[in-house]
Design a protein around this motif. Structure first.
Motif, mmCIF file in Angstrom:
data_model
loop_
_atom_site.group_PDB
_atom_site.id
_atom_site.type_symbol
_atom_site.label_atom_id
_atom_site.label_comp_id
_atom_site.label_asym_id
_atom_site.label_seq_id
_atom_site.Cartn_x
_atom_site.Cartn_y
_atom_site.Cartn_z
ATOM 1 N N UNK A 208 0.824 -1.206 0.000
ATOM 2 C CA UNK A 208 0.000 0.000 0.000
ATOM 3 C C UNK A 208 0.863 1.264 0.000
ATOM 4 N N UNK A 209 1.922 1.248 0.801
ATOM 5 C CA UNK A 209 2.834 2.398 0.836
ATOM 6 C C UNK A 209 3.533 2.552 -0.512
ATOM 7 N N UNK A 210 3.913 1.438 -1.110
ATOM 8 C CA UNK A 210 4.555 1.497 -2.424
ATOM 9 C C UNK A 210 3.602 2.097 -3.464
ATOM 10 N N UNK A 211 2.343 1.652 -3.450
ATOM 11 C CA UNK A 211 1.351 2.195 -4.375
ATOM 12 C C UNK A 211 1.225 3.705 -4.185
ATOM 13 N N UNK A 212 1.293 4.160 -2.933
ATOM 14 C CA UNK A 212 1.171 5.587 -2.618
ATOM 15 C C UNK A 212 2.516 6.302 -2.687
ATOM 16 N N UNK A 213 3.337 5.932 -3.636
ATOM 17 C CA UNK A 213 4.585 6.647 -3.899
ATOM 18 C C UNK A 213 5.596 6.603 -2.778
ATOM 19 N N UNK A 214 5.619 5.491 -1.997
ATOM 20 C CA UNK A 214 6.574 5.331 -0.891
ATOM 21 C C UNK A 214 6.410 6.407 0.179
ATOM 22 N N UNK A 215 5.203 6.950 0.316
ATOM 23 C CA UNK A 215 4.943 7.950 1.354
ATOM 24 C C UNK A 215 4.615 7.218 2.659
ATOM 25 N N UNK A 216 5.578 7.232 3.566
ATOM 26 C CA UNK A 216 5.465 6.420 4.780
ATOM 27 C C UNK A 216 4.258 6.796 5.625
ATOM 28 N N UNK A 217 3.818 8.066 5.555
ATOM 29 C CA UNK A 217 2.689 8.498 6.378
ATOM 30 C C UNK A 217 1.397 7.749 6.029
ATOM 31 N N UNK A 218 1.338 7.147 4.830
ATOM 32 C CA UNK A 218 0.127 6.436 4.414
ATOM 33 C C UNK A 218 -0.023 5.084 5.109
ATOM 34 N N UNK A 219 1.017 4.622 5.807
ATOM 35 C CA UNK A 219 1.012 3.268 6.369
ATOM 36 C C UNK A 219 -0.079 3.064 7.418
ATOM 37 N N UNK A 220 -0.393 4.069 8.215
ATOM 38 C CA UNK A 220 -1.338 3.905 9.324
ATOM 39 C C UNK A 220 -2.776 4.278 8.954
ATOM 40 N N UNK A 221 -3.049 4.491 7.671
ATOM 41 C CA UNK A 221 -4.404 4.856 7.254
ATOM 42 C C UNK A 221 -5.364 3.690 7.465
ATOM 43 N N UNK A 222 -6.644 4.020 7.572
ATOM 44 C CA UNK A 222 -7.677 2.997 7.746
ATOM 45 C C UNK A 222 -8.335 2.613 6.427
#
Length: 302
Positions: A208-222
């Motif tokens: 999921x983080x990779x799909x979102x351009x390696x943006x680490x902040x996306x990891x904890x999304x619901x």
């Protein structure tokens, strides 16, 4: 000597003709100076971006149809060429989660006036990792993407957000990472029937983080709401390249609706266009020639 002079004169006539046809640009001319300014202004971006913008401009010489002429054109088009479907139904769903159970329950949305909501809205990139309630996701998707009414004949559709010609080319896909009452997985939102059709089993957080351009902040999304564009809906009515601009406007309208709804629900949200289009196209099982990845709203609990 005469032959050489004739060649030079012939070459000069050809050059003047090419300049007159604006195939060649004379150094120091007004056009040369204008193009140098354009090159400098657009330098950080690909020349393709500049070419697209200026090639899709409407000039003073463009003619526009009256409302009556547009209506007549639509009637003629309907008689000769049926429109593409206004809604998509994914063919390969594993199972479905129905949201077609009436209005959002009390408490799903916090009633606030529009100005308060607009000033309260922020792009938030920190999430607690908690679960989004099922009713909130259902309300978010239904209010954003489901039709208020739609014409079976023309495909013209009304939603809570505007869309050029009522074509609504944008489709929504959802990755439910932590949504109470919804199994984890990647879904297509069937906007007509208000249900999620599941396409995959759970995906890894790293993917999921990779799909979102390696943006680490996306990891904890619901939840992740992906926006795609089925551009045949617009192309059917508007057969001009400028219509490609409208696809981006359409996503912007829906994205703002998602922002305002998440703010009213007390959720955190950020829209991102930094996506790996190729990976996401494969995960969503898109035909990349007819349905385009456009962006993603990353949603979580504060």
């Amino acid at each position: 000597m005469l032959a050489g002079q004739d060649d030079r004169e012939r070459a000069e006539r050809v050059i003047r003709a090419l300049i007159g046809a604006e195939i060649l640009v004379e150094l120091g001319s007004a056009r040369d100076l204008r193009e140098r300014r354009l090159n400098a202004a657009w330098a950080p971006w690909s020349p393709i971006a500049r070419a697209f913008h200026y090639s899709t401009q409407f000039l003073d010489s463009n003619l526009f149809l009256s409302e009556a002429e547009q209506d007549e054109q639509l009637r003629s088009k309907l008689a000769a060429d049926p429109p593409p479907p206004a809604f998509k139904k994914h063919a390969n769903a594993l199972d479905s989660v129905s949201f077609a159970d009436g209005a959002p329950p009390a408490g799903t949305l916090v009633e606030r006036d529009l100005l308060t909501l607009l000033y309260a809205r922020r792009s938030v990139r920190t999430y607690s990792g908690g679960a989004v309630p099922r009713d909130q996701l259902a309300a978010l998707l239904s209010i954003t993407a489901s039709p208020i009414r739609s014409s079976e004949l023309s495909g013209t559709t009304l939603k809570t957000s505007p869309s050029g010609g009522g074509r609504h080319p944008t489709e929504l896909y959802v990755y439910a990472r932590r949504v109470a009452g919804v199994p984890a997985g990647l879904y297509h939102y069937d906007a007509r029937n208000r249900q999620l059709d599941r396409l995959t089993t759970p995906l890894s957080d790293d993917l999921l983080v990779r799909v979102c351009g390696d943006q680490a902040w996306a990891r904890d999304a619901s939840a992740y709401v992906f926006f795609t564009s089925v551009f045949a809906r617009n192309k059917w009515k508007y057969k001009i390249s400028r219509s490609y601009r409208i696809l981006h406007y359409d996503v912007g309208h829906l994205s703002q609706t998602v922002y305002l709804l998440t703010a009213a629900m007390g959720l955190s949200c950020t829209f991102t266009a930094a996506l790996r289009d190729e990976t996401l196209t494969q995960l969503l099982e898109l035909d990349g020639a007819t349905e385009l990845v456009m962006g993603c709203a990353v949603i979580g609990t504060p």
